[in-house]
Design an enzyme around this catalytic site. Structure first.
Site, PDB file in Angstrom:
ATOM      1  N   TYR A  53      -5.613  16.830  50.560  1.00 10.65           N
ATOM      2  CA  TYR A  53      -4.451  17.083  51.448  1.00 10.65           C
ATOM      3  C   TYR A  53      -3.640  18.018  50.860  1.00 10.65           C
ATOM      4  O   TYR A  53      -3.049  18.879  51.622  1.00 10.65           O
ATOM      5  CB  TYR A  53      -3.893  15.587  51.349  1.00 10.65           C
ATOM      6  CG  TYR A  53      -2.715  15.426  52.584  1.00 10.65           C
ATOM      7  CD1 TYR A  53      -3.062  16.374  53.642  1.00 10.65           C
ATOM      8  CD2 TYR A  53      -1.692  14.540  52.398  1.00 10.65           C
ATOM      9  CE1 TYR A  53      -2.047  15.828  54.602  1.00 10.65           C
ATOM     10  CE2 TYR A  53      -0.763  14.240  53.344  1.00 10.65           C
ATOM     11  CZ  TYR A  53      -1.004  14.906  54.619  1.00 10.65           C
ATOM     12  OH  TYR A  53      -0.021  14.926  55.671  1.00 10.65           O
ATOM     13  N   GLU A  60      -2.396  26.077  54.858  1.00 13.11           N
ATOM     14  CA  GLU A  60      -1.652  25.837  56.447  1.00 13.11           C
ATOM     15  C   GLU A  60      -0.359  26.827  56.085  1.00 13.11           C
ATOM     16  O   GLU A  60      -0.232  27.530  56.651  1.00 13.11           O
ATOM     17  CB  GLU A  60      -1.357  24.689  56.893  1.00 13.11           C
ATOM     18  CG  GLU A  60      -2.604  24.105  57.539  1.00 13.11           C
ATOM     19  CD  GLU A  60      -2.228  22.467  57.965  1.00 13.11           C
ATOM     20  OE1 GLU A  60      -1.058  22.307  58.033  1.00 13.11           O
ATOM     21  OE2 GLU A  60      -2.975  21.923  58.471  1.00 13.11           O
TER      22      GLU A  60
END
EC number: 4.2.1.134
Length: 121
Positions: A53, A60
């Protein structure tokens, strides 16, 4: 240019993280539907996110950051006034707001998953 952003290492970072995450998640769903969930799949679903995660989110954010100069220069997806809808939208500003939104949202989602992990495992 936009193609330069696609070759950033950060793209590989989030693509690898989210691909592994999706393989684990859909394996979990499939085995659950079949009422035959191996512990290894369950463990992977509620454990590997601890690394994947943050890795995906970092990829990103770095990719968005790398794209900002191109977005600003090209006006990509932006709508300026005047126009017949009397509406403007600045994609560059939107991306910065998205990046800032990770500050309150990421910890909430991450700690929710840690709570789920404690509950399930």
């Amino acid at each position: 240019s936009f193609l330069q952003v696609q070759t950033e290492d950060s793209v590989l970072l989030f693509v690898v993280a989210w691909t592994i995450t999706e393989i684990i998640r859909y394996s979990f769903y499939t085995f659950s539907l079949l009422n035959h969930l191996p512990y290894l799949i369950k463990w992977a679903r509620y454990t590997l996110f601890i690394v994947l995660y943050p890795m995906g989110v970092t990829g990103e954010l770095l990719t968005i950051y790398a794209a900002l100069p191109f977005v600003r220069q090209s006006g990509l997806y932006s709508i300026s006034l005047p126009n017949k809808y009397n509406f403007s939208f600045d994609y560059y500003t939107f991306l910065i707001l998205v990046m800032i939104s990770y500050i309150p949202v990421f910890p909430q989602l991450y700690f929710h998953m840690l709570h789920q992990r404690r509950k399930v495992l």
